[in-house]
Scaffold this motif. Structure first.
Motif, PDB file in Angstrom:
ATOM      1  N   THR A   6       2.057   1.659  -3.432  1.00 49.17           N
ATOM      2  CA  THR A   6       1.023   1.934  -4.369  1.00 49.17           C
ATOM      3  C   THR A   6       0.801   3.774  -4.018  1.00 49.17           C
ATOM      4  OG1 THR A   6       0.004  -0.172  -4.542  1.00 49.17           O
ATOM      5  CG2 THR A   6      -0.988   2.140  -4.954  1.00 49.17           C
ATOM      6  N   SER A   7       0.966   4.287  -2.590  1.00 53.87           N
ATOM      7  CA  SER A   7      -0.053   6.110  -2.764  1.00 53.87           C
ATOM      8  C   SER A   7       1.317   6.088  -2.610  1.00 53.87           C
ATOM      9  CB  SER A   7      -0.454   5.588  -0.828  1.00 53.87           C
ATOM     10  OG  SER A   7       0.405   5.124  -0.040  1.00 53.87           O
ATOM     11  N   VAL A   8       1.886   6.094  -2.406  1.00 51.00           N
ATOM     12  CA  VAL A   8       3.471   6.876  -2.492  1.00 51.00           C
ATOM     13  C   VAL A   8       3.518   7.479  -4.916  1.00 51.00           C
ATOM     14  CG1 VAL A   8       5.847   7.864  -2.039  1.00 51.00           C
ATOM     15  CG2 VAL A   8       4.856   6.897  -0.106  1.00 51.00           C
ATOM     16  N   ARG A  47       1.879   6.657  -6.539  1.00 53.92           N
ATOM     17  CA  ARG A  47       0.646   7.662  -7.315  1.00 53.92           C
ATOM     18  C   ARG A  47       1.015   9.188  -7.279  1.00 53.92           C
ATOM     19  NH1 ARG A  47      -3.971   4.519  -5.044  1.00 53.92           N
ATOM     20  NH2 ARG A  47      -4.505   2.449  -7.210  1.00 53.92           N
ATOM     21  N   LYS A  48       1.826   9.730  -5.757  1.00 49.17           N
ATOM     22  CA  LYS A  48       2.019  10.943  -6.010  1.00 49.17           C
ATOM     23  C   LYS A  48       3.116  11.425  -7.111  1.00 49.17           C
ATOM     24  CE  LYS A  48       0.648  10.853  -1.267  1.00 49.17           C
ATOM     25  NZ  LYS A  48       1.209  11.274   0.453  1.00 49.17           N
ATOM     26  N   ARG A  56       2.135  11.763 -10.363  1.00 44.46           N
ATOM     27  CA  ARG A  56       1.678  13.023 -11.330  1.00 44.46           C
ATOM     28  C   ARG A  56       2.920  13.933 -10.765  1.00 44.46           C
ATOM     29  NH1 ARG A  56      -3.129  11.192  -7.397  1.00 44.46           N
ATOM     30  NH2 ARG A  56      -1.335  12.559  -5.300  1.00 44.46           N
ATOM     31  N   ARG A 107      -1.358  -1.713  -9.476  1.00 50.43           N
ATOM     32  CA  ARG A 107      -2.126  -0.906  -8.467  1.00 50.43           C
ATOM     33  C   ARG A 107      -2.302   0.558  -8.918  1.00 50.43           C
ATOM     34  NH1 ARG A 107      -3.174  -4.546  -3.878  1.00 50.43           N
ATOM     35  NH2 ARG A 107      -3.733  -2.672  -2.755  1.00 50.43           N
ATOM     36  N   ILE A 108      -0.688   0.596  -9.644  1.00 50.94           N
ATOM     37  CA  ILE A 108      -0.661   2.081  -9.376  1.00 50.94           C
ATOM     38  C   ILE A 108      -1.518   2.864 -10.329  1.00 50.94           C
ATOM     39  CG2 ILE A 108       0.945   4.321 -10.136  1.00 50.94           C
ATOM     40  CD1 ILE A 108       2.878   3.045  -8.577  1.00 50.94           C
ATOM     41  N   ARG A 136       4.285   2.514 -15.062  1.00 50.78           N
ATOM     42  CA  ARG A 136       3.756   2.213 -13.693  1.00 50.78           C
ATOM     43  C   ARG A 136       4.970   1.376 -13.504  1.00 50.78           C
ATOM     44  NH1 ARG A 136       1.074  -0.640 -18.158  1.00 50.78           N
ATOM     45  NH2 ARG A 136       0.963  -3.370 -17.322  1.00 50.78           N
ATOM     46  N   GLN A 191       0.713  -0.921   0.203  1.00 51.41           N
ATOM     47  CA  GLN A 191       0.000   0.048   0.042  1.00 51.41           C
ATOM     48  C   GLN A 191       0.974   1.366   0.019  1.00 51.41           C
ATOM     49  OE1 GLN A 191      -2.839  -1.093   3.883  1.00 51.41           O
ATOM     50  NE2 GLN A 191      -3.904  -2.020   2.152  1.00 51.41           N
ATOM     51  N   GLY A 192       2.303   1.150   0.420  1.00 51.92           N
ATOM     52  CA  GLY A 192       2.958   2.457   0.406  1.00 51.92           C
ATOM     53  C   GLY A 192       3.154   2.591  -0.771  1.00 51.92           C
ATOM     54  N   GLY A 216      -5.616   0.755 -10.321  1.00 51.27           N
ATOM     55  CA  GLY A 216      -6.316   0.413  -9.300  1.00 51.27           C
ATOM     56  C   GLY A 216      -6.547  -1.012  -8.836  1.00 51.27           C
TER      57      GLY A 216
END
Length: 411
Positions: free
Chosen positions: A101-103, A105-106, A109, A334-335, A127, A98-99, A338
């Motif tokens: 993945t979430s970072v 995505r940031k 961008r 996941r990135i 990705r 999860q870490g 989803g």
């Protein structure tokens, strides 16, 4: 009381002796640097100034693994402890996945322009670059603290892979000579890997890129250079543009897990004809059907199953681990898409040690199986050898070592 005093006396005598031994090894190390490493470095264009700066104050790091001091045939005690071999599912703990993945995505961008350009130049999807960056250094957030010259010098002088690390040490000196992180600024992992992509020095010399056009290749501090370097590495290792890395599938009981491996590939449409389908229920992409795919089951029947493409094995070139390549592909999906967790569940394979797995491998080798080496690590050759042995024994193949097999596959 006399016995206690005798023991204390022996300890007091032994301590200076051990210190003297290490002091002698340190002297040998310094001589080795001057007599063996300097001539090789000089022949590669390294200046005396760079060489002296690199090793100024450098001593052996006795805490590194796999060390064999001169005159010793044994590894350092740190490596003599048995390593427990647990479920592959531990590699995919929720925090790490999860870490990343979430970072990721940031970062997608924040560095969208650079990522898009590198994908256009190399064919490597955004990705995938992000997932490797996240796995290797937490997108540059994980501190890289070790002195590369101390690590590589120690391992080149007295490790089980001395020749390999000596070559990496010479390459690190060439990097310093070119102005990339002079002297103690050349930071690495405990294994000697450099910067955010965690390139070994020889890989740096071949694949590191100046991604921001500033005239320097800074994989320690530049996100653009890191992104460009990862893309170049995968591209030059054969990434096939337009193909995915793989797909999680449902493997029917009629299809043997012993069919795993990159040397047992078949057209994906042929896998479908055998009843192998994606867990999502979606069909395989049309352009993948007439291309080759390979069964990959990192935990045998005790975990998820996948049909992977040649790109999966390009990811393994970055880090020779099925689980690493799977992590990168999964986090990348996941990135971008989803997707959720794997549908297949990781089973509990029990508490085994690498020595247990090695014993099983030894028995299988004696019976004519190719397990890929007796190393205590159940790679695909070991997994499918277990499956073939189980089939020949009349039992249901699971293709993974477990406690029940320990009792029957023993020397």
């Amino acid at each position: 009381m006399r016995l206690v005093l005798a023991i204390v006396s022996l300890v007091c005598l032994a301590a200076p002796s051990a210190a003297q031994d290490r002091a002698e090894v340190e002297r040998q190390f310094q001589n080795w640097l001057q007599q063996a490493i300097w001539p090789q470095a000089k022949a590669k264009g390294v200046s005396k100034r760079t060489f002296q700066s690199a090793f100024d104050g450098v001593t052996l790091n006795w805490d590194l693994p796999d060390l064999v001091p001169p005159g010793s045939s044994k590894k350092t005690p740190k490596q003599q402890r048995q390593a427990e071999f647990g479920s592959p599912g531990r590699y995919f703990n929720a925090g790490s996945v999860q870490g990343a993945t979430s970072v990721g995505r940031k970062m997608a961008r924040r560095h969208a322009g650079t990522l898009a350009r590198v994908e256009a130049e190399t064919g490597v999807p955004v990705r995938i670059i992000l997932a490797i960056w996240g796995r290797e250094s937490g997108y540059g957030q994980v501190p890289i603290r070790h002195n590369a010259f101390q690590v590589l010098g120690t391992k080149g002088f007295m490790s089980t892979r001395a020749e390999y690390f000596t070559a990496e040490l010479i390459a690190a000196l060439q990097i310093a000579e070119s102005g990339h992180g002079q002297g103690h600024a050349l930071k690495s992992s405990w294994a000697g890997a450099l910067g955010q992509p965690q390139f070994m020095p020889t890989n740096f010399l071949t694949y590191a890129r100046d991604g921001d056009g500033d005239g320097r290749t800074d994989i320690w501090g530049s996100a653009s250079d890191t992104i460009a370097s990862i893309g170049a590495y995968l591209d030059e290792h054969g990434w096939v543009t337009g193909r995915d890395w793989g797909f999680e599938v449902i493997l029917p009981t009629t299809v043997s897990c012993a069919l795993e491996g990159p040397d047992q590939g078949r057209l994906i449409r042929d896998w479908v004809a055998m009843g192998v389908n994606r867990v999502s229920g979606k069909p395989f992409p049309a352009h993948e059907l007439d291309a080759e795919g390979y069964l990959m089951m990192p935990a045998g029947r005790s975990g998820p199953a996948f049909i992977v493409t040649p790109n999966f094995y390009v990811l393994k070139d970055y880090n020779t681990s099925d689980l690493y390549a799977l992590f990168v592909g999964h986090v990348g999906d996941r990135i971008q898409y989803g997707v959720g967790d794997f549908r297949g569940r990781w089973g509990d394979v029990g508490n085994l040690y690498r020595s247990d797995v090695a014993s099983m491998q030894q028995v299988l080798v004696q019976q004519g199986h190719d397990v890929g080496g007796v190393d205590g690590l159940p790679g695909y050759k070991t997994r499918r050898s277990i499956g073939r042995w189980q089939e020949a024994s009349g039992s249901t193949p699971t293709c993974f070592p477990d406690a029940s097999l320990k009792a029957v596959l023993k020397p």
